[in-house]
Scaffold this motif. Structure first.
Motif, PDB file in Angstrom:
ATOM      1  N   ALA A   1       0.829  -1.210   0.000  1.00  0.00           N
ATOM      2  CA  ALA A   1       0.000   0.000   0.000  1.00  0.00           C
ATOM      3  C   ALA A   1       0.865   1.262   0.000  1.00  0.00           C
ATOM      4  O   ALA A   1       0.532   2.246  -0.664  1.00  0.00           O
ATOM      5  N   GLN A   2       1.974   1.245   0.712  1.00  0.00           N
ATOM      6  CA  GLN A   2       2.862   2.403   0.724  1.00  0.00           C
ATOM      7  C   GLN A   2       3.549   2.586  -0.629  1.00  0.00           C
ATOM      8  O   GLN A   2       3.728   3.710  -1.098  1.00  0.00           O
ATOM      9  N   VAL A   3       3.942   1.468  -1.242  1.00  0.00           N
ATOM     10  CA  VAL A   3       4.560   1.550  -2.570  1.00  0.00           C
ATOM     11  C   VAL A   3       3.552   2.109  -3.569  1.00  0.00           C
ATOM     12  O   VAL A   3       3.883   2.973  -4.403  1.00  0.00           O
ATOM     13  N   ASP A   4       2.315   1.635  -3.489  1.00  0.00           N
ATOM     14  CA  ASP A   4       1.274   2.150  -4.388  1.00  0.00           C
ATOM     15  C   ASP A   4       1.035   3.637  -4.133  1.00  0.00           C
ATOM     16  O   ASP A   4       0.845   4.420  -5.084  1.00  0.00           O
ATOM     17  N   ALA A   5       1.063   4.036  -2.874  1.00  0.00           N
ATOM     18  CA  ALA A   5       0.868   5.449  -2.538  1.00  0.00           C
ATOM     19  C   ALA A   5       1.999   6.300  -3.090  1.00  0.00           C
ATOM     20  O   ALA A   5       1.779   7.438  -3.535  1.00  0.00           O
ATOM     21  N   PHE A   6       3.212   5.764  -3.061  1.00  0.00           N
ATOM     22  CA  PHE A   6       4.353   6.468  -3.654  1.00  0.00           C
ATOM     23  C   PHE A   6       4.118   6.706  -5.142  1.00  0.00           C
ATOM     24  O   PHE A   6       4.291   7.830  -5.653  1.00  0.00           O
ATOM     25  N   CYS A   7       3.700   5.670  -5.857  1.00  0.00           N
ATOM     26  CA  CYS A   7       3.451   5.813  -7.305  1.00  0.00           C
ATOM     27  C   CYS A   7       2.316   6.795  -7.568  1.00  0.00           C
ATOM     28  O   CYS A   7       2.388   7.620  -8.494  1.00  0.00           O
ATOM     29  N   ASP A   8       1.262   6.715  -6.758  1.00  0.00           N
ATOM     30  CA  ASP A   8       0.125   7.622  -6.924  1.00  0.00           C
ATOM     31  C   ASP A   8       0.505   9.071  -6.632  1.00  0.00           C
ATOM     32  O   ASP A   8      -0.093  10.001  -7.197  1.00  0.00           O
TER      33      ASP A   8
END
Length: 411
Positions: A337-344
């Motif tokens: 979820a944190q990695v996805d938040a970084f990309c977003d």
């Protein structure tokens, strides 16, 4: 003709004006055709399109597509080329042209995913077996080759994680075993190394048998064209590829061919700009706390770096060429979820597949679902791939900084 054309519609369709010859301009003319007109029945029966000596039907080539094929040969060092609607179509054209029931194809485990999935589904339906091998282990490839092996796929570097294999040694091995090699040369683009001249001496004594290229990427350069090419230096191989190409009815649009022709003169300038920016950002990301590994062939410590240096570095005065693509591994202490938040959180980097265009892109990958073999050369964590566009590198670094801080805290 004038005596026969009594009505307006007929006179317009059969107007006898022919523009004078001798018009020359930087842009190649766009020839659109399904029907090609023959001057006589004798010409219809004798004209040959396979060697580019004439035109028979739009699907089999026009001056526009023939010109693009020849310029691509100049780029990669091939002698024959066919155009297809995408890079994946190029892979399919090769595999389906060269393999039959009972044959075996070897594919690196880090290869472009759709190549593997096509083998798992489509090729398997025809009774063609596929085996995955370790792209960084020549001995593993040697052990996997059997009397049934007819084709070995190569990638330099591998998709997503960008491991760079010992390409010359793998080609030597396959040649000694009498197995055809096909290289996905989209990353190299004919600029990082010469696929048909891996020794670099101009002799063509050591080279792959076939090079496929997703022209969608660097040759197009705009992120707006889907096209691929299949190239050889063997007339016999080309005939097999060309025959299937015809039977499948593969063709490309004239305007798409025009777009690639327009972009080709700047491909080297763009490639070097992508490369320089990618190296700058990759080195910077090596110093950032959430990142445990940066995967970029030109960076010391990246898997296969020595192979990249040997093949690509010496040919370019020591600096080498390495495209605009790299990946990072985010530490396991951070969640998906944190990695996805970084990309977003990235603003200049857009979320999207492909690469080679002017806009920088980012995509996270779950390697566990993509690989069948363990990858000891990779640190544990979540992989994020970046394609660096043509934006100012300082702006891209600022974007990365704010997104990293949003997702993972102060750097």
């Amino acid at each position: 003709m004038k005596d026969l054309a009594q009505h307006l519609s007929t006179r317009i369709i059969h107007h006898d004006y022919v523009a004078p010859e001798g018009f020359v301009a930087p842009a190649i003319a766009v020839h659109k055709a399904s029907t090609v007109i023959f001057p006589s029945i004798a010409a219809l029966r004798s004209r040959q399109w396979k060697d580019k000596s004439g035109y028979t039907y739009g699907l089999h080539g026009t001056p526009t597509t023939f010109t693009l094929e020849e310029r691509l040969c100049a780029l990669e060092g091939g002698l024959q080329c066919v155009l297809v609607p995408s890079g994946l179509a190029a892979i399919a054209n090769v595999s389906l042209a060269l393999l039959k029931t009972g044959d075996e194809v070897l594919i690196p485990d880090n290869a472009y995913g759709p190549n593997k999935s096509m083998a798992e589904a489509t090729l398997a339906q025809f009774g063609i077996r596929h085996v995955l091998y370790d792209a960084l282990d020549v001995a593993d490839l040697a052990a996997k080759i059997t009397p049934a092996t007819r084709l070995v796929w190569l990638e330099s570097p591998g998709s997503v994680t960008l491991e760079f294999p010992d390409l010359p040694e793998m080609v030597r091995l396959c040649r000694a075993r009498g197995v055809i090699t096909a290289l996905d040369n989209t990353w190299g683009a004919g600029l990082a190394f010469a696929p048909f001249d891996l020794s670099g001496d101009g002799s063509h004594d050591l080279g792959v048998d076939i090079s496929i290229h997703a022209l969608t990427k660097y040759p197009s350069g705009g992120g707006d064209v889907l096209m691929g090419s299949v190239m050889t230096r063997s007339a016999a191989l080309h005939c097999r590829i060309q025959e299937l190409h015809m039977h499948l009815g593969l063709g490309v649009g004239a305007n798409d061919a025009e777009a690639v022709l327009r972009s080709l003169p700047t491909i080297e300038l763009r490639y070097r700009a992508h490369d320089a920016a990618a190296r700058t950002l990759a080195r910077w990301l090596q110093q950032q706390r959430p990142v445990v590994q940066v995967l970029h062939p030109a960076l010391l410590g990246s898997p296969g770096h020595a192979h990249w240096q040997a093949l690509c570095g010496a040919a370019q005065g020591g600096e080498g060429a390495a495209a605009g693509l790299f990946s990072v591994v985010i530490d396991t202490r951070y969640s998906q979820a944190q990695v996805d938040a970084f990309c977003d959180a990235l603003q200049l980097f857009k979320i999207g597949y492909s690469w080679g265009g002017p806009i920088s892109l980012v995509v996270p990958y779950a390697l566990d679902s993509m690989r069948q073999r363990p990858s000891p050369q990779l640190q544990p964590g979540t992989v994020v791939r970046f394609s660096i566009g043509l934006e100012a590198v300082q702006d891209l670094q600022r974007d990365l900084t704010q997104a990293l801080e949003q997702a993972f805290g102060p750097l």
